[in-house]
Write an enzyme that holds these catalytic residues in place. Sequence first.
Site, PDB file in Angstrom:
ATOM      1  N   HIS A 159       0.839  -1.206   0.000  1.00  0.00           N
ATOM      2  CA  HIS A 159       0.000   0.000   0.000  1.00  0.00           C
ATOM      3  C   HIS A 159       0.872   1.254   0.000  1.00  0.00           C
ATOM      4  O   HIS A 159       1.435   1.631   1.024  1.00  0.00           O
ATOM      5  CB  HIS A 159      -0.923  -0.046   1.226  1.00  0.00           C
ATOM      6  CG  HIS A 159      -1.900   1.075   1.295  1.00  0.00           C
ATOM      7  ND1 HIS A 159      -2.489   1.483   2.465  1.00  0.00           N
ATOM      8  CD2 HIS A 159      -2.396   1.888   0.326  1.00  0.00           C
ATOM      9  CE1 HIS A 159      -3.299   2.504   2.220  1.00  0.00           C
ATOM     10  NE2 HIS A 159      -3.259   2.768   0.932  1.00  0.00           N
ATOM     11  N   GLU A 200       2.873   0.340   3.295  1.00  0.00           N
ATOM     12  CA  GLU A 200       2.390  -0.720   4.192  1.00  0.00           C
ATOM     13  C   GLU A 200       2.525  -2.043   3.454  1.00  0.00           C
ATOM     14  O   GLU A 200       2.031  -2.171   2.330  1.00  0.00           O
ATOM     15  CB  GLU A 200       0.897  -0.513   4.491  1.00  0.00           C
ATOM     16  CG  GLU A 200       0.598   0.279   5.720  1.00  0.00           C
ATOM     17  CD  GLU A 200      -0.906   0.404   5.967  1.00  0.00           C
ATOM     18  OE1 GLU A 200      -1.327   0.240   7.113  1.00  0.00           O
ATOM     19  OE2 GLU A 200      -1.662   0.684   5.023  1.00  0.00           O
ATOM     20  N   ASN A 237      -5.410   3.051   7.286  1.00  0.00           N
ATOM     21  CA  ASN A 237      -6.803   3.433   7.030  1.00  0.00           C
ATOM     22  C   ASN A 237      -7.743   3.100   8.187  1.00  0.00           C
ATOM     23  O   ASN A 237      -8.794   3.722   8.324  1.00  0.00           O
ATOM     24  CB  ASN A 237      -7.287   2.862   5.707  1.00  0.00           C
ATOM     25  CG  ASN A 237      -6.816   3.753   4.561  1.00  0.00           C
ATOM     26  OD1 ASN A 237      -6.752   4.979   4.706  1.00  0.00           O
ATOM     27  ND2 ASN A 237      -6.443   3.165   3.445  1.00  0.00           N
TER      28      ASN A 237
END
Length: 286
Positions: A140, A152, A191
Site C-alpha cells: 500500500h 504498508e 486506514n
Amino acid sequence: MEIKKVGIIGAGKMGSEIALYIAYHGFEVVLKDVYKENLEKGLTNITNFIQDRKNKGRMTGDEADKILSKVKATLDYKDVRDCDMIIESVKEDLDIKREVFYILDNICPENVIFASNTSAIPITKIAAAVKRKDKILGSHFFNPVFLSRLIEVVPISGTSSVTINTVTNFFTAGLKKKIVTSKDGAGFIVNRLLVPFLNEAIILLDEGIATKEEIDRAAQLGMGLPMGPLALMDNLGLDLCLKVADIVHDEYKNERYHAVETIRKMVKENKLGVKTGEGFFKYKTE
Ligand SMILES: NC(=O)c1ccc[n+]([C@@H]2O[C@H](COP(=O)([O-])OP(=O)(O)OC[C@H]3O[C@@H](n4cnc5c(N)ncnc54)[C@H](O)[C@@H]3O)[C@@H](O)[C@H]2O)c1
C-alpha cells in the site's frame, strides 16, 4: 531473487505515480491500463512531473530522458509477463482486482510476485483469484507517492518469507521507502486509524464546533500533521474515502467506522474534492 523490472496494472493517479517513482529509482517499469485514454493520461502525469523538475533545475535533460526511457506503456497484458513483480493499482473494487489477478496468474511465469495497492480490501479476498498464494501480498503506497515515506506491506497467511524479504528489500534498499508490516485485515493500519479520524472531522463541522479552516488548522498545528483532515479528504477524493470507510465498516461491523451522511451526500453531488473542483474547499479546475 532480485526485483529489476516491475509491471503496474492501472495507470490512474496512483499507478502512474508508482511507475514514475520506480523508474526514478532506476528500475524498468511496464505501465498497463485497459483504456488508451487513461494510459495516455497516466503518461502525461509522468512527463509533466519530469518536465517540472527539469524546469526547476532539479534534473538535467539526460537524467529526465533516462527516467522516461525506463517506462514502457501498454494496453496488452503480454508485456508484463517478464516482470519480476507486478503491482495492481486499479479501481478499489474486489471483483475487478480479482479479475486482473486471475488473468495475471494464468499468463505470468510462476516466479512473478504479485502485489495489490488496495487501500482497504483484505488481501486474502483478492488472493482468492490466484494459485500462487506464496507470492502475493499487499503493498500500500501513499498519496502523493513522491512525498510520502511509507509503504504498508501486508502478507497473507500463505505468503512465503522469501517473497516478503524480496519485496521489503526492494522497497527499502531499491525505492528508499520506510515500511510497516500489517497482518491482513480491511484497512490494514493506516486506514483503520484514518477512517474514524476523518469521520470525526466531518462530525465537528456538522455540529458547528468550528469552521472547516479551524478544524484543519487544529489538526495541523495541534497534532503536527502536514495537512488537515478536510483538505486531506479533498486530495484523496471523497469517493475513495467513502469507499474505504464502507469496506472497513462492512468488514468489522463497528459503528466507529460508519461513514457520516454528509460525505455520502457530497459524493452524490459530485463534490469529490480537488478532482472535481469542489469538496470541503473549492479548487480551480484546468
Ligand atoms: N488515490 C489515492 O489517494 C490512493 C492512495 C492509496 C491507494 N490507493 C488505491 O490505489 C488503487 C488505484 O487508485 P487510483 O486513485 O489510482 O484510481 P484511478 O481511478 O485514478 O485509476 C485506476 C486506473 O485503473 C484502470 N483500470 C481499471 N480496470 C483495469 C483493468 N482491468 N486493467 C488495467 N487497468 C484498469 C483505469 O482505467 C484507471 O486508469 C485503488 O485500489 C485505491 O484504493 C489510492
